[in-house]
Design a protein around this motif. Structure first.
Motif, mmCIF file in Angstrom:
data_model
loop_
_atom_site.group_PDB
_atom_site.id
_atom_site.type_symbol
_atom_site.label_atom_id
_atom_site.label_comp_id
_atom_site.label_asym_id
_atom_site.label_seq_id
_atom_site.Cartn_x
_atom_site.Cartn_y
_atom_site.Cartn_z
ATOM 1 N N GLY A 196 0.815 -1.212 0.000
ATOM 2 C CA GLY A 196 0.000 0.000 0.000
ATOM 3 C C GLY A 196 0.847 1.260 0.000
ATOM 4 N N GLU A 197 1.887 1.285 0.822
ATOM 5 C CA GLU A 197 2.770 2.451 0.858
ATOM 6 C C GLU A 197 3.602 2.547 -0.421
ATOM 7 N N LEU A 198 3.998 1.400 -0.968
ATOM 8 C CA LEU A 198 4.735 1.392 -2.231
ATOM 9 C C LEU A 198 3.889 2.003 -3.345
ATOM 10 N N LEU A 199 2.627 1.597 -3.432
ATOM 11 C CA LEU A 199 1.741 2.121 -4.461
ATOM 12 C C LEU A 199 1.479 3.608 -4.273
ATOM 13 N N ASP A 200 1.287 4.024 -3.025
ATOM 14 C CA ASP A 200 1.050 5.438 -2.754
ATOM 15 C C ASP A 200 2.244 6.283 -3.204
ATOM 16 N N LEU A 201 3.434 5.782 -2.946
ATOM 17 C CA LEU A 201 4.647 6.489 -3.354
ATOM 18 C C LEU A 201 4.746 6.582 -4.874
ATOM 19 N N MET A 202 4.507 5.475 -5.560
ATOM 20 C CA MET A 202 4.658 5.466 -7.011
ATOM 21 C C MET A 202 3.569 6.283 -7.703
ATOM 22 N N ARG A 203 2.399 6.367 -7.083
ATOM 23 C CA ARG A 203 1.306 7.141 -7.678
ATOM 24 C C ARG A 203 1.438 8.639 -7.432
ATOM 25 N N HIS A 204 1.920 9.012 -6.259
ATOM 26 C CA HIS A 204 1.917 10.425 -5.877
ATOM 27 C C HIS A 204 3.302 11.023 -5.694
ATOM 28 N N GLY A 205 4.328 10.202 -5.531
ATOM 29 C CA GLY A 205 5.677 10.710 -5.362
ATOM 30 C C GLY A 205 5.933 11.227 -3.958
ATOM 31 N N THR A 206 7.112 11.804 -3.783
ATOM 32 C CA THR A 206 7.503 12.352 -2.485
ATOM 33 C C THR A 206 8.465 13.512 -2.704
ATOM 34 N N THR A 207 8.366 14.521 -1.859
ATOM 35 C CA THR A 207 9.270 15.672 -1.966
ATOM 36 C C THR A 207 10.661 15.333 -1.445
ATOM 37 N N GLN A 216 16.595 2.376 -4.553
ATOM 38 C CA GLN A 216 17.168 2.858 -3.294
ATOM 39 C C GLN A 216 16.272 3.924 -2.664
ATOM 40 N N ALA A 217 15.777 4.855 -3.498
ATOM 41 C CA ALA A 217 14.896 5.913 -2.984
ATOM 42 C C ALA A 217 13.582 5.330 -2.468
ATOM 43 N N ILE A 218 13.066 4.342 -3.169
ATOM 44 C CA ILE A 218 11.829 3.694 -2.730
ATOM 45 C C ILE A 218 12.027 3.062 -1.356
ATOM 46 N N HIS A 219 13.123 2.324 -1.218
ATOM 47 C CA HIS A 219 13.375 1.676 0.079
ATOM 48 C C HIS A 219 13.551 2.700 1.193
ATOM 49 N N ARG A 233 10.021 -2.299 9.874
ATOM 50 C CA ARG A 233 10.930 -1.625 8.962
ATOM 51 C C ARG A 233 11.311 -2.592 7.844
ATOM 52 N N PRO A 234 11.099 -2.213 6.596
ATOM 53 C CA PRO A 234 11.462 -3.110 5.486
ATOM 54 C C PRO A 234 12.964 -3.189 5.321
ATOM 55 N N GLU A 235 13.403 -4.157 4.512
ATOM 56 C CA GLU A 235 14.831 -4.339 4.288
ATOM 57 C C GLU A 235 15.151 -4.353 2.803
ATOM 58 N N LEU A 236 16.423 -4.085 2.519
ATOM 59 C CA LEU A 236 16.930 -4.059 1.150
ATOM 60 C C LEU A 236 18.238 -4.826 1.132
ATOM 61 N N GLY A 243 20.302 -0.568 -7.621
ATOM 62 C CA GLY A 243 19.533 0.333 -6.775
ATOM 63 C C GLY A 243 19.308 1.691 -7.391
ATOM 64 N N ARG A 244 20.090 2.018 -8.444
ATOM 65 C CA ARG A 244 19.919 3.294 -9.127
ATOM 66 C C ARG A 244 18.884 3.231 -10.234
ATOM 67 N N LEU A 245 18.373 2.045 -10.514
ATOM 68 C CA LEU A 245 17.318 1.907 -11.516
ATOM 69 C C LEU A 245 15.995 2.371 -10.917
ATOM 70 N N ALA A 246 15.181 3.053 -11.715
ATOM 71 C CA ALA A 246 13.903 3.585 -11.238
ATOM 72 C C ALA A 246 12.737 2.720 -11.694
ATOM 73 N N LEU A 247 11.664 2.738 -10.910
ATOM 74 C CA LEU A 247 10.427 2.055 -11.285
ATOM 75 C C LEU A 247 9.343 3.035 -11.704
#
Length: 369
Positions: A196-207, A216-219, A233-236, A243-247
């Protein structure tokens, strides 16, 4: 930092929401996870994967081919062979530990009985091996599951899995919780906590992130947000340079140029003869959802001989409501003899108010009499 090449990438989204074993709690949010993640991955502002490159089993796509271990294995093997840039594998559900200490991913008929786990679940070792042997330059594994034998509520765990089980050479692995903490599926929520938080981030972004939402930024974002809401807390693991590739593009990034400005810049560069620059900015605007950019990108790619990608963007432009592209597809179908398809596209363009399409449609109908 960049987005993957959609034509050279593949995604396989796995997970099940109901289980026959009463010890494995049903997870209705999993189906929404898969459907909504597929929507983001195939969107122009996300990873822009062609729909056929994103295999999944959700309410929108209840494909029989992903219903059991053999069909899942076949699809994973095919994706691993086809993907050259990005191979993304996602799983949401229950994770179980067999008597051998190995991790297994649950299917609807998986048994939580220790002696039966290995016989009824998907051995994670097979997925790990498939990823390790894949052709793709970038391999991403997202696990939104718990790793114990018995669930306490939805997606909970009381014992840990050996962290090494999750390490896949050359692969970026994101997990919804540490090996010794439960993952959460809030009762009544549309999604599990992590997805849910992953989808919210990808749909709306973050400042808090740059132009692209890299792995890396997503994690880093999820590692801040989830604990603040009482979730693990999630892990990577094993990022290396992947990690520099974007989704997805960061839709909240203040430094992103307006899509209209991207189209203007692309048009200017096209007039100056800078085809590569024009393609770049048309593609950026197309990913941001501009149908006119999709149309012009398709035209330039077609001129440069990249007919496959050109066709994908032209169709996206037409499906996004661009009358000029609808007419182009109609005329093209007419020339190839597909008169039914030609009539369909020309009628849509005419209904959208394009006079030339109405004239073409009238001529086509006269010839078909």
């Amino acid at each position: 930092m960049r987005l993957p090449d959609p034509l050279r990438s593949r995604a396989v989204l796995l997970g099940f929401d109901t289980f026959t074993d009463p010890a494995l709690t049903d997870l209705p949010a999993v189906t929404h996870n898969i459907d909504d993640l597929a929507e983001v991955l195939t969107s122009p502002w996300g990873t822009a994967l062609p729909d056929k490159h994103c295999a999944r089993r959700g309410k929108a796509e209840p494909t029989a081919e992903l219903a059991d271990a053999p069909s899942i294995g076949a699809r994973l093997a095919a994706a691993a062979d086809e993907a050259e840039d990005l191979l993304l594998v996602y799983y949401a559900g229950h994770g179980l530990i067999g008597p051998d200490g190995e991790l297994y991913l649950s299917l609807p008929g998986t048994s939580s009985e220790p002696d039966l786990v290995a016989w009824t679940g998907i051995p994670f070792a097979l997925i790990r091996r498939t990823l390790a042997n894949a052709r793709a330059n970038n391999r991403v594994l997202i696990l939104d599951c718990c790793f114990s034998g018995l669930a306490i509520g939805a997606m909970a765990t009381t014992s840990s899995v050996v962290a090494g089980h999750l390490e896949v050479a050359g692969t970026c692995t994101l997990t919804s919780s540490p090996a010794n903490r439960p993952s959460n599926a809030p009762v009544g929520a549309r999604h599990t906590a992590y997805t849910g938080e992953l989808l919210d981030l990808m749909r709306h972004g973050t400042t808090d992130a740059a132009e692209f939402l890299t792995l890396q930024a997503i994690h880093e974002h999820l590692a801040r947000v989830l604990p603040s809401k009482g979730h693990p807390r999630p892990e990577l693991r094993n990022t290396h340079t992947v990690g520099r590739l974007a989704l997805a593009r960061n839709r909240a990034h203040s430094g992103i140029s307006d899509p209209a400005a991207m189209v203007n810049e692309a048009t200017r560069l096209k007039r100056l003869g800078d085809s590569d620059g024009a393609v770049h900015w048309y593609r950026e605007a197309a990913r941001a959802g501009r149908p006119d950019a999709m149309r012009e990108l398709g035209r330039l790619l077609e001129r440069d001989g990249n007919r496959v990608e050109a066709g994908i963007w032209r169709r996206k432009a037409a499906e996004s409501g661009d009358p000029a592209t609808m007419r182009e597809l109609g005329v093209s179908s007419w020339h190839t003899g597909d008169l039914a398809q030609a009539e369909s596209w020309l009628r849509k363009a005419a209904d959208a108010g394009l006079p030339e399409a109405a004239e073409d449609l009238e001529r086509l109908l006269r010839r078909r009499k």
